[in-house]
Enzyme design. Structure first.
Site, PDB file in Angstrom:
ATOM      1  N   ASP A  12      -0.597  -5.930  -2.874  1.00 59.85           N
ATOM      2  CA  ASP A  12       0.297  -7.000  -3.351  1.00 59.85           C
ATOM      3  C   ASP A  12       1.562  -6.460  -4.011  1.00 59.85           C
ATOM      4  OD1 ASP A  12      -1.695  -8.762  -2.475  1.00 59.85           O
ATOM      5  OD2 ASP A  12      -2.721  -8.624  -4.402  1.00 59.85           O
ATOM      6  N   GLY A  14       4.348  -6.219  -2.473  1.00 59.36           N
ATOM      7  CA  GLY A  14       5.513  -6.835  -1.837  1.00 59.36           C
ATOM      8  C   GLY A  14       5.796  -6.193  -0.478  1.00 59.36           C
ATOM      9  N   LYS A  15       4.726  -5.691   0.170  1.00 55.65           N
ATOM     10  CA  LYS A  15       4.892  -5.029   1.471  1.00 55.65           C
ATOM     11  C   LYS A  15       5.489  -5.992   2.492  1.00 55.65           C
ATOM     12  CE  LYS A  15       0.469  -4.127   1.385  1.00 55.65           C
ATOM     13  NZ  LYS A  15       0.132  -4.502   0.003  1.00 55.65           N
ATOM     14  N   GLY A  39      -2.905 -10.369   2.409  1.00 57.69           N
ATOM     15  CA  GLY A  39      -2.084 -11.568   2.328  1.00 57.69           C
ATOM     16  C   GLY A  39      -0.662 -11.120   2.080  1.00 57.69           C
ATOM     17  N   HIS A  40       0.175 -11.204   3.092  1.00 57.20           N
ATOM     18  CA  HIS A  40       1.552 -10.714   2.989  1.00 57.20           C
ATOM     19  C   HIS A  40       2.500 -11.908   3.024  1.00 57.20           C
ATOM     20  CE1 HIS A  40       0.195  -6.561   4.707  1.00 57.20           C
ATOM     21  NE2 HIS A  40      -0.422  -6.901   3.594  1.00 57.20           N
ATOM     22  N   ARG A 141     -21.202   1.842  15.722  1.00 53.96           N
ATOM     23  CA  ARG A 141     -21.067   1.588  17.170  1.00 53.96           C
ATOM     24  C   ARG A 141     -21.799   0.317  17.601  1.00 53.96           C
ATOM     25  NH1 ARG A 141     -22.871   7.546  17.541  1.00 53.96           N
ATOM     26  NH2 ARG A 141     -23.857   6.675  15.702  1.00 53.96           N
ATOM     27  N   GLN A 223      -3.300  -3.710   1.893  1.00 52.69           N
ATOM     28  CA  GLN A 223      -3.916  -3.233   0.655  1.00 52.69           C
ATOM     29  C   GLN A 223      -3.021  -2.167   0.001  1.00 52.69           C
ATOM     30  OE1 GLN A 223      -6.405  -3.384   3.602  1.00 52.69           O
ATOM     31  NE2 GLN A 223      -6.265  -5.495   2.986  1.00 52.69           N
ATOM     32  N   GLY A 301      -6.550 -16.748  -3.864  1.00 48.66           N
ATOM     33  CA  GLY A 301      -6.054 -17.585  -4.959  1.00 48.66           C
ATOM     34  C   GLY A 301      -6.505 -17.120  -6.334  1.00 48.66           C
ATOM     35  N   SER A 303      -6.688 -15.049  -9.842  1.00 46.42           N
ATOM     36  CA  SER A 303      -5.675 -14.487 -10.734  1.00 46.42           C
ATOM     37  C   SER A 303      -5.656 -12.978 -10.574  1.00 46.42           C
ATOM     38  CB  SER A 303      -6.059 -14.797 -12.180  1.00 46.42           C
ATOM     39  OG  SER A 303      -5.261 -15.820 -12.674  1.00 46.42           O
ATOM     40  N   LEU A 331      11.282  -6.232 -10.063  1.00 42.69           N
ATOM     41  CA  LEU A 331      11.946  -5.777 -11.292  1.00 42.69           C
ATOM     42  C   LEU A 331      12.338  -6.983 -12.151  1.00 42.69           C
ATOM     43  CD1 LEU A 331      13.063  -3.249 -12.764  1.00 42.69           C
ATOM     44  CD2 LEU A 331      15.238  -3.640 -11.578  1.00 42.69           C
ATOM     45  N   GLY A 414      13.556 -10.497  -6.345  1.00 43.78           N
ATOM     46  CA  GLY A 414      13.134 -11.869  -6.055  1.00 43.78           C
ATOM     47  C   GLY A 414      12.424 -11.876  -4.719  1.00 43.78           C
TER      48      GLY A 414
HETATM   49  P1  GDP Z   1       1.921  -7.788  -0.174  1.00 43.86           P
HETATM   50  O1  GDP Z   1       0.460  -8.065  -0.013  1.00 43.86           O
HETATM   51  O2  GDP Z   1       2.185  -6.379  -0.596  1.00 43.86           O
HETATM   52  O3  GDP Z   1       2.737  -8.177   1.027  1.00 43.86           O
HETATM   53  O4  GDP Z   1       2.405  -8.707  -1.387  1.00 43.86           O
HETATM   54  P2  GDP Z   1       2.051 -10.265  -1.598  1.00 43.86           P
HETATM   55  O5  GDP Z   1       2.867 -11.046  -0.657  1.00 43.86           O
HETATM   56  O6  GDP Z   1       0.587 -10.485  -1.624  1.00 43.86           O
HETATM   57  O7  GDP Z   1       2.518 -10.445  -3.100  1.00 43.86           O
HETATM   58  C1  GDP Z   1       3.825 -10.229  -3.511  1.00 43.86           C
HETATM   59  C2  GDP Z   1       4.365 -11.561  -4.077  1.00 43.86           C
HETATM   60  O8  GDP Z   1       5.561 -11.319  -4.800  1.00 43.86           O
HETATM   61  C3  GDP Z   1       4.753 -12.547  -2.998  1.00 43.86           C
HETATM   62  O9  GDP Z   1       4.561 -13.841  -3.470  1.00 43.86           O
HETATM   63  C4  GDP Z   1       6.246 -12.267  -2.771  1.00 43.86           C
HETATM   64  O10 GDP Z   1       6.957 -13.401  -2.296  1.00 43.86           O
HETATM   65  C5  GDP Z   1       6.665 -11.953  -4.166  1.00 43.86           C
HETATM   66  N1  GDP Z   1       7.767 -10.974  -4.279  1.00 43.86           N
HETATM   67  C6  GDP Z   1       8.051  -9.907  -3.493  1.00 43.86           C
HETATM   68  N2  GDP Z   1       9.082  -9.201  -4.011  1.00 43.86           N
HETATM   69  C7  GDP Z   1       9.451  -9.846  -5.143  1.00 43.86           C
HETATM   70  C8  GDP Z   1      10.425  -9.580  -6.160  1.00 43.86           C
HETATM   71  O11 GDP Z   1      11.174  -8.606  -6.117  1.00 43.86           O
HETATM   72  N3  GDP Z   1      10.496 -10.466  -7.199  1.00 43.86           N
HETATM   73  C9  GDP Z   1       9.683 -11.548  -7.295  1.00 43.86           C
HETATM   74  N4  GDP Z   1       9.822 -12.341  -8.351  1.00 43.86           N
HETATM   75  N5  GDP Z   1       8.743 -11.819  -6.363  1.00 43.86           N
HETATM   76  C10 GDP Z   1       8.621 -10.970  -5.316  1.00 43.86           C
HETATM   77  P1  IMO Z   2      -2.651  -6.925   0.570  1.00 42.55           P
HETATM   78  O1  IMO Z   2      -2.457  -6.369   1.952  1.00 42.55           O
HETATM   79  C1  IMO Z   2      -4.993  -6.829  -3.108  1.00 42.55           C
HETATM   80  C2  IMO Z   2      -9.303  -6.011  -2.720  1.00 42.55           C
HETATM   81  C3  IMO Z   2     -10.270  -7.133  -3.053  1.00 42.55           C
HETATM   82  C4  IMO Z   2     -11.440  -6.322  -3.594  1.00 42.55           C
HETATM   83  C5  IMO Z   2     -11.433  -5.084  -2.702  1.00 42.55           C
HETATM   84  C6  IMO Z   2     -12.429  -5.125  -1.563  1.00 42.55           C
HETATM   85  O2  IMO Z   2      -2.270  -8.341   0.440  1.00 42.55           O
HETATM   86  O3  IMO Z   2      -2.036  -6.037  -0.455  1.00 42.55           O
HETATM   87  P2  IMO Z   2     -12.455  -6.453   0.738  1.00 42.55           P
HETATM   88  O4  IMO Z   2     -12.474  -7.929   1.025  1.00 42.55           O
HETATM   89  O5  IMO Z   2     -11.298  -5.740   1.328  1.00 42.55           O
HETATM   90  O6  IMO Z   2     -13.775  -5.811   1.067  1.00 42.55           O
HETATM   91  O7  IMO Z   2     -12.328  -6.372  -0.874  1.00 42.55           O
HETATM   92  O8  IMO Z   2     -10.104  -4.983  -2.184  1.00 42.55           O
HETATM   93  N1  IMO Z   2      -8.270  -6.353  -1.706  1.00 42.55           N
HETATM   94  C7  IMO Z   2      -6.982  -6.561  -1.993  1.00 42.55           C
HETATM   95  N2  IMO Z   2      -6.327  -6.598  -3.170  1.00 42.55           N
HETATM   96  N3  IMO Z   2      -4.303  -6.975  -1.962  1.00 42.55           N
HETATM   97  C8  IMO Z   2      -4.935  -6.910  -0.768  1.00 42.55           C
HETATM   98  O9  IMO Z   2      -4.266  -6.920   0.400  1.00 42.55           O
HETATM   99  C9  IMO Z   2      -6.340  -6.744  -0.748  1.00 42.55           C
HETATM  100  N4  IMO Z   2      -7.264  -6.666   0.237  1.00 42.55           N
HETATM  101  C10 IMO Z   2      -8.433  -6.413  -0.368  1.00 42.55           C
HETATM  102  O10 IMO Z   2      -9.746  -8.002  -4.019  1.00 42.55           O
HETATM  103  O11 IMO Z   2     -11.174  -5.910  -4.904  1.00 42.55           O
HETATM  104 MG    MG Z   3      -0.956  -9.406  -0.709  1.00 39.92          MG
END
Ligand code: GDP
Ligand code: IMO
Ligand code: MG
Length: 423
Positions: A12, A14-15, A39-40, A141, A223, A301, A303, A331, A414
């Site tokens: 998470d 911001g990939k 979840g991207h 396998r 991840q 969903g 926290s 930032l 942002g």
């Molecule tokens: P990912 O799994 O690495 O792709 O990241 P997620 O999408 O799960 O979580 C990143 C969250 O931060 C998303 O809701 C993005 O829209 C948001 N986001 C990404 N870059 C920024 C940033 O520079 N500032 C803010 N405020 N939000 C950002």
């Molecule tokens: P993105 O690509 C954050 C965490 C789960 C749990 C552990 C193992 O959005 O960054 P799993 O279901 O993979 O067996 O769970 O890994 N986890 C993540 N945490 N971002 C993710 O993906 C994650 N994918 C799995 O919360 O702690």
């Molecule tokens: Mg994510």
């Protein structure tokens, strides 16, 4: 050119946003590991897209590929394709390709993930998407792969071969074994297989031929480095290798072809699920990061736990991935915090460490050592260039860059594409 993007922390970072930003320069964007545990989030044109399987390059002209190192839930994929279709973005076989060897997540994998997690005395907090059990079957396998799914006879034969073993395992775990050969599930999967048949391809061949022809290829990690199944905070990890080398293995591309490895670094740290997080905050600053950063898991969903920037963990991610540059995200979320802290090391058994201990239980006992920097109060979300950042924000970025030892190429302030600039 072949570029790999991975998360440097616990996911998470911001990939998705950075992949969407860079995709205009790439002909192919490919996912190499993980599944719909990812979840991207991509925000573009005022719309927010939450992707679990389809690579974040889908909005641009790039071809998007799902490589054989991933595990794929066909139901989730089809829902995602429909969501994009409804948003006016048709996903055709010209746009999306899925490798024939990709392991399929079956309903019994999800059931086993849930049963196992419920039975654990110390929970991992998995996403309950069946990821671990699908990878177990790949290694054992006993998987059903895309090539099986899209051919009804092969699919039914494969299920017949492995069903008794799966039924026994589920019964032993206290679950209902009838899920394995449930008629409704099987016919649903058969119809999903028919729908996905035109998308099946050879990802390694496409990428290697593309590179031979001078195309640009971007590998999108899921991840984060410390969730890596080998090098992460075991047992609190996911079930795939999340680091840059995994892109080569997962896509079938030799390491000699890699040009760039871009690490995505959040300006603080978050973690969903259990496991050590040395800088975790349970005070007002933590609440600020959580609330201002909207730190809720995209997939579940839940926290996200929040903490100050943890330098030892990012230094380890630099070694694990060989980053050539970094993108610093979120930032803007630090605005209003004063002082801002950077964890520069840990106290462990009376000694100061500047690198994480290799044992997870030792890491969980580490006490962060902080350096403090002055904060700022300017809203960064409207800042459009590095020079226009307030002095203290630049000081923070430069301090991180200096201590990490890898150039920060992009700064994100942002969620939207335009809220990014080069440093
Ligand atoms: P990912 O799994 O690495 O792709 O990241 P997620 O999408 O799960 O979580 C990143 C969250 O931060 C998303 O809701 C993005 O829209 C948001 N986001 C990404 N870059 C920024 C940033 O520079 N500032 C803010 N405020 N939000 C950002
Ligand atoms: P993105 O690509 C954050 C965490 C789960 C749990 C552990 C193992 O959005 O960054 P799993 O279901 O993979 O067996 O769970 O890994 N986890 C993540 N945490 N971002 C993710 O993906 C994650 N994918 C799995 O919360 O702690
Ligand atoms: Mg994510």
């Amino acid at each position: 050119m072949f570029t790999i993007i991975t998360g440097s922390q616990f996911g998470d970072e911001g990939k998705g946003k950075i992949v969407d930003l860079l995709a205009k320069d790439y002909d192919i964007v490919a996912r190499f590991q993980g599944g719909d545990n990812a979840g991207h989030t991509v925000k573009a044109g005022g719309k927010v897209y939450k992707l679990h399987l389809i690579p974040s390059g889908f909005l641009l002209d790039s071809r998007v590929l799902i490589g054989p190192g991933t595990v794929l839930n066909p139901e989730v994929l089809v829902e995602e394709m429909e969501m994009l279709e409804d948003a006016g973005i048709p996903v055709t076989p010209e746009k999306l390709g899925i490798d024939a060897k990709t392991s399929v997540i079956m309903p019994y994998h999800i059931e086993m993930d849930q049963l196992r997690e419920a039975a654990r005395s110390e929970k991992i907090g998995t996403t309950r998407r069946g990821i671990g059990y699908a990878y177990i079957d790949k290694v054992a396998r006993d998987e059903i792969c895309m090539a099986d799914l899209v051919d009804e006879n092969l699919f039914r034969a494969r299920l017949a071969e492995i069903s008794a073993q799966k039924e026994a395992a589920i019964s032993q775990m206290g679950g209902d074994p009838s899920i394995v050969l449930d008629d409704k599930n099987i016919s649903h999967y058969v119809s999903l297989g028919k729908m996905l048949a035109p998308y099946v391809t050879d990802v390694s061949l496409e990428i290697n031929r593309g590179l031979d022809e001078g195309l640009n290829v971007l590998a999108e990690g899921a991840q984060g480095s410390h969730l890596d199944v080998i090098h992460g905070t075991q047992k609190y990890v996911t079930s795939s290798s999340t680091i840059a080398g995994s892109a080569c293995a997962g896509l079938g591309v030799g390491p000699t072809r890699v040009d760039e490895v871009l690490g995505i670094v959040k300006a603080y740290i978050t973690r969903v699920g259990a496991g050590p997080l040395p800088t975790e905050l349970e005070d007002e600053a933590g609440k600020h990061l959580h609330d201002v950063g909207h730190e809720f898991g995209t997939t579940t969903g839940r926290s996200r736990r929040c903490g100050w920037f943890d330098l030892p963990l990012v230094k380890k991610a630099v070694y694990l991935n060989g980053y050539t540059s970094l993108a610093l995200t979120k930032l803007d979320v630090l605005t209003g915090l004063d002082p801002i802290k950077i964890c520069v090391g840990y106290m462990f058994e009376g000694k100061q460490l500047d690198y994480p201990p290799e044992s997870t239980s030792a890491l969980s006992k580490c006490i962060p050592v902080y350096e403090e920097l002055p904060g700022w109060n300017t809203d960064l979300t409207v800042v459009d260039s590095y020079e226009n950042l307030p002095k203290n924000a630049r000081l923070y970025v430069e301090k991180l860059e200096d201590k990490i030892g890898v150039p920060i190429k992009y700064v994100s302030v942002g969620p939207a594409r335009e809220q990014t600039f080069e440093k």
